[in-house]
Motif scaffolding. Structure first.
Motif, PDB file in Angstrom:
ATOM      1  N   ASP A   1      27.403  -0.015 -14.926  1.00  0.00           N
ATOM      2  CA  ASP A   1      27.112   0.469 -16.366  1.00  0.00           C
ATOM      3  C   ASP A   1      26.862  -1.254 -16.769  1.00  0.00           C
ATOM      4  O   ASP A   1      25.068  -0.805 -17.544  1.00  0.00           O
ATOM      5  CB  ASP A   1      27.993   0.901 -16.978  1.00  0.00           C
ATOM      6  N   ALA A   2      26.951  -2.199 -17.028  1.00  0.00           N
ATOM      7  CA  ALA A   2      25.738  -3.593 -17.660  1.00  0.00           C
ATOM      8  C   ALA A   2      24.900  -3.161 -16.830  1.00  0.00           C
ATOM      9  O   ALA A   2      23.730  -4.020 -16.863  1.00  0.00           O
ATOM     10  CB  ALA A   2      27.126  -4.941 -17.248  1.00  0.00           C
ATOM     11  N   ARG A   3      24.655  -3.131 -15.313  1.00  0.00           N
ATOM     12  CA  ARG A   3      23.765  -3.471 -14.542  1.00  0.00           C
ATOM     13  C   ARG A   3      22.510  -2.628 -14.734  1.00  0.00           C
ATOM     14  O   ARG A   3      21.870  -2.404 -15.173  1.00  0.00           O
ATOM     15  CB  ARG A   3      24.185  -3.763 -12.889  1.00  0.00           C
ATOM     16  N   SER A   4      22.836  -1.489 -14.804  1.00  0.00           N
ATOM     17  CA  SER A   4      22.318  -0.211 -14.959  1.00  0.00           C
ATOM     18  C   SER A   4      21.662  -0.192 -16.002  1.00  0.00           C
ATOM     19  O   SER A   4      20.487   0.188 -16.313  1.00  0.00           O
ATOM     20  CB  SER A   4      22.698   0.821 -15.051  1.00  0.00           C
ATOM     21  N   GLU A   5      22.273  -0.712 -17.652  1.00  0.00           N
ATOM     22  CA  GLU A   5      21.507  -1.088 -18.927  1.00  0.00           C
ATOM     23  C   GLU A   5      20.571  -1.897 -18.801  1.00  0.00           C
ATOM     24  O   GLU A   5      19.773  -1.237 -19.578  1.00  0.00           O
ATOM     25  CB  GLU A   5      22.683  -0.747 -19.624  1.00  0.00           C
ATOM     26  N   ALA A   6      21.072  -3.018 -18.076  1.00  0.00           N
ATOM     27  CA  ALA A   6      20.011  -4.318 -17.828  1.00  0.00           C
ATOM     28  C   ALA A   6      19.009  -3.544 -17.541  1.00  0.00           C
ATOM     29  O   ALA A   6      17.560  -4.321 -17.386  1.00  0.00           O
ATOM     30  CB  ALA A   6      20.730  -5.078 -16.918  1.00  0.00           C
ATOM     31  N   ALA A   7      18.638  -2.505 -16.204  1.00  0.00           N
ATOM     32  CA  ALA A   7      17.423  -2.635 -15.817  1.00  0.00           C
ATOM     33  C   ALA A   7      17.305  -1.349 -16.540  1.00  0.00           C
ATOM     34  O   ALA A   7      15.405  -1.346 -16.321  1.00  0.00           O
ATOM     35  CB  ALA A   7      18.107  -1.627 -14.279  1.00  0.00           C
ATOM     36  N   PHE A   8      17.663  -0.660 -17.152  1.00  0.00           N
ATOM     37  CA  PHE A   8      16.734   0.084 -17.901  1.00  0.00           C
ATOM     38  C   PHE A   8      15.771   0.136 -19.147  1.00  0.00           C
ATOM     39  O   PHE A   8      15.029   0.043 -19.342  1.00  0.00           O
ATOM     40  CB  PHE A   8      17.779   1.483 -18.520  1.00  0.00           C
ATOM     41  N   ARG A   9      16.696  -1.237 -19.349  1.00  0.00           N
ATOM     42  CA  ARG A   9      15.672  -2.441 -20.580  1.00  0.00           C
ATOM     43  C   ARG A   9      14.611  -2.933 -20.260  1.00  0.00           C
ATOM     44  O   ARG A   9      14.082  -2.931 -20.854  1.00  0.00           O
ATOM     45  CB  ARG A   9      17.645  -2.967 -21.133  1.00  0.00           C
ATOM     46  N   THR A  10      14.714  -3.432 -18.851  1.00  0.00           N
ATOM     47  CA  THR A  10      13.596  -4.030 -18.648  1.00  0.00           C
ATOM     48  C   THR A  10      12.847  -2.834 -17.638  1.00  0.00           C
ATOM     49  O   THR A  10      11.450  -3.310 -18.396  1.00  0.00           O
ATOM     50  CB  THR A  10      13.745  -4.424 -16.487  1.00  0.00           C
ATOM     51  N   TYR A  11      13.195  -1.592 -17.365  1.00  0.00           N
ATOM     52  CA  TYR A  11      12.161  -0.864 -17.339  1.00  0.00           C
ATOM     53  C   TYR A  11      11.168  -0.306 -18.583  1.00  0.00           C
ATOM     54  O   TYR A  11      10.276  -0.194 -19.012  1.00  0.00           O
ATOM     55  CB  TYR A  11      12.581   0.529 -17.443  1.00  0.00           C
ATOM     56  N   VAL A  12      12.255   0.126 -19.638  1.00  0.00           N
ATOM     57  CA  VAL A  12      11.350   0.143 -21.173  1.00  0.00           C
ATOM     58  C   VAL A  12      10.397  -0.895 -21.167  1.00  0.00           C
ATOM     59  O   VAL A  12       9.167  -0.224 -21.621  1.00  0.00           O
ATOM     60  CB  VAL A  12      12.428   0.512 -22.056  1.00  0.00           C
ATOM     61  N   ASP A  13      10.818  -1.926 -20.956  1.00  0.00           N
ATOM     62  CA  ASP A  13       9.399  -3.322 -21.863  1.00  0.00           C
ATOM     63  C   ASP A  13       8.598  -2.962 -20.937  1.00  0.00           C
ATOM     64  O   ASP A  13       7.759  -3.577 -21.492  1.00  0.00           O
ATOM     65  CB  ASP A  13      11.029  -4.705 -21.817  1.00  0.00           C
ATOM     66  N   LEU A  14       8.815  -3.364 -19.585  1.00  0.00           N
ATOM     67  CA  LEU A  14       7.669  -2.909 -18.728  1.00  0.00           C
ATOM     68  C   LEU A  14       6.775  -1.319 -18.664  1.00  0.00           C
ATOM     69  O   LEU A  14       5.550  -1.722 -19.095  1.00  0.00           O
ATOM     70  CB  LEU A  14       7.746  -2.995 -17.045  1.00  0.00           C
ATOM     71  N   TYR A  15       7.542  -0.292 -19.008  1.00  0.00           N
ATOM     72  CA  TYR A  15       6.641   0.474 -19.749  1.00  0.00           C
ATOM     73  C   TYR A  15       6.167   0.846 -21.334  1.00  0.00           C
ATOM     74  O   TYR A  15       4.346   0.565 -20.732  1.00  0.00           O
ATOM     75  CB  TYR A  15       7.870   1.542 -20.050  1.00  0.00           C
ATOM     76  N   HIS A  16       6.658  -0.055 -21.723  1.00  0.00           N
ATOM     77  CA  HIS A  16       5.914  -0.184 -23.347  1.00  0.00           C
ATOM     78  C   HIS A  16       4.132  -1.403 -22.714  1.00  0.00           C
ATOM     79  O   HIS A  16       3.736  -1.340 -23.941  1.00  0.00           O
ATOM     80  CB  HIS A  16       6.500  -1.249 -24.240  1.00  0.00           C
ATOM     81  N   ARG A  17       4.106  -2.829 -22.147  1.00  0.00           N
ATOM     82  CA  ARG A  17       3.661  -2.951 -21.723  1.00  0.00           C
ATOM     83  C   ARG A  17       2.798  -2.262 -21.337  1.00  0.00           C
ATOM     84  O   ARG A  17       1.401  -2.852 -21.754  1.00  0.00           O
ATOM     85  CB  ARG A  17       4.722  -4.419 -20.536  1.00  0.00           C
ATOM     86  N   ALA A  18       2.780  -2.122 -19.902  1.00  0.00           N
ATOM     87  CA  ALA A  18       1.827  -1.270 -19.830  1.00  0.00           C
ATOM     88  C   ALA A  18       0.387  -0.041 -19.841  1.00  0.00           C
ATOM     89  O   ALA A  18       0.005  -0.055 -20.253  1.00  0.00           O
ATOM     90  CB  ALA A  18       2.469   0.097 -18.507  1.00  0.00           C
ATOM     91  N   VAL A  19       1.822   0.898 -21.500  1.00  0.00           N
ATOM     92  CA  VAL A  19       1.400   1.459 -22.093  1.00  0.00           C
ATOM     93  C   VAL A  19      -0.086   0.421 -22.719  1.00  0.00           C
ATOM     94  O   VAL A  19      -0.725   1.187 -23.323  1.00  0.00           O
ATOM     95  CB  VAL A  19       1.999   2.310 -23.065  1.00  0.00           C
ATOM     96  N   ALA A  20       0.497  -0.625 -23.517  1.00  0.00           N
ATOM     97  CA  ALA A  20       0.021  -1.644 -24.340  1.00  0.00           C
ATOM     98  C   ALA A  20      -1.843  -1.405 -24.122  1.00  0.00           C
ATOM     99  O   ALA A  20      -2.608  -2.043 -24.132  1.00  0.00           O
ATOM    100  CB  ALA A  20       0.404  -2.202 -25.021  1.00  0.00           C
ATOM    101  N   SER A  21      -1.391  -2.294 -22.857  1.00  0.00           N
ATOM    102  CA  SER A  21      -2.809  -2.612 -21.982  1.00  0.00           C
ATOM    103  C   SER A  21      -3.254  -1.936 -20.962  1.00  0.00           C
ATOM    104  O   SER A  21      -4.266  -1.881 -20.581  1.00  0.00           O
ATOM    105  CB  SER A  21      -1.577  -3.615 -20.685  1.00  0.00           C
ATOM    106  N   GLY A  22      -2.632  -0.733 -20.610  1.00  0.00           N
ATOM    107  CA  GLY A  22      -3.548   0.020 -19.880  1.00  0.00           C
ATOM    108  C   GLY A  22      -3.928  -0.694 -18.613  1.00  0.00           C
ATOM    109  O   GLY A  22      -4.388   0.061 -17.784  1.00  0.00           O
ATOM    110  N   ARG A  23      -3.568  -1.136 -18.334  1.00  0.00           N
ATOM    111  CA  ARG A  23      -3.780  -2.009 -17.222  1.00  0.00           C
ATOM    112  C   ARG A  23      -2.813  -1.335 -15.687  1.00  0.00           C
ATOM    113  O   ARG A  23      -1.358  -1.438 -15.244  1.00  0.00           O
ATOM    114  CB  ARG A  23      -3.449  -3.655 -17.146  1.00  0.00           C
ATOM    115  N   LEU A  24      -3.189  -1.020 -14.345  1.00  0.00           N
ATOM    116  CA  LEU A  24      -3.078  -0.956 -13.197  1.00  0.00           C
ATOM    117  C   LEU A  24      -1.361  -1.918 -12.868  1.00  0.00           C
ATOM    118  O   LEU A  24      -0.388  -0.932 -12.394  1.00  0.00           O
ATOM    119  CB  LEU A  24      -3.795  -0.508 -11.808  1.00  0.00           C
ATOM    120  N   PRO A  25      -1.974  -3.035 -12.728  1.00  0.00           N
ATOM    121  CA  PRO A  25      -0.141  -4.284 -12.502  1.00  0.00           C
ATOM    122  C   PRO A  25       0.967  -3.853 -13.479  1.00  0.00           C
ATOM    123  O   PRO A  25       1.550  -3.715 -12.652  1.00  0.00           O
ATOM    124  CB  PRO A  25      -0.754  -5.133 -12.632  1.00  0.00           C
TER     125      PRO A  25
END
Length: 63
Positions: A11-35
């Motif tokens: 559960d702890a690993r899953s939660e950390a992985a999900f938080r990483t995804y959310v952070d990267l998702y927000h970065r992608a939305v803000a930047s609009g960059r394909l990478p």
């Protein structure tokens, strides 16, 4: 000898992985960059794997 709760560890690993995804998702939305978008997708796939989702559960989530 310390007792390890395997479910709590997963559960702890899953939660950390999900938080990483959310952070990267927000970065992608803000930047609009394909990478940044690709990094978010990889993080989402990592979260699904770490969470132990079955192939059918993954397909259901992805629509």
């Amino acid at each position: 000898m310390q007792v390890i709760n395997l479910q709590a560890e997963r559960d702890a690993r899953s939660e950390a992985a999900f938080r990483t995804y959310v952070d990267l998702y927000h970065r992608a939305v803000a930047s609009g960059r394909l990478p940044d978008m690709a990094a978010a997708v990889r993080a989402f796939e990592t979260w699904m794997r770490v969470a132990g989702l079955s192939e059918s559960e993954r397909r259901e989530i992805l629509g």
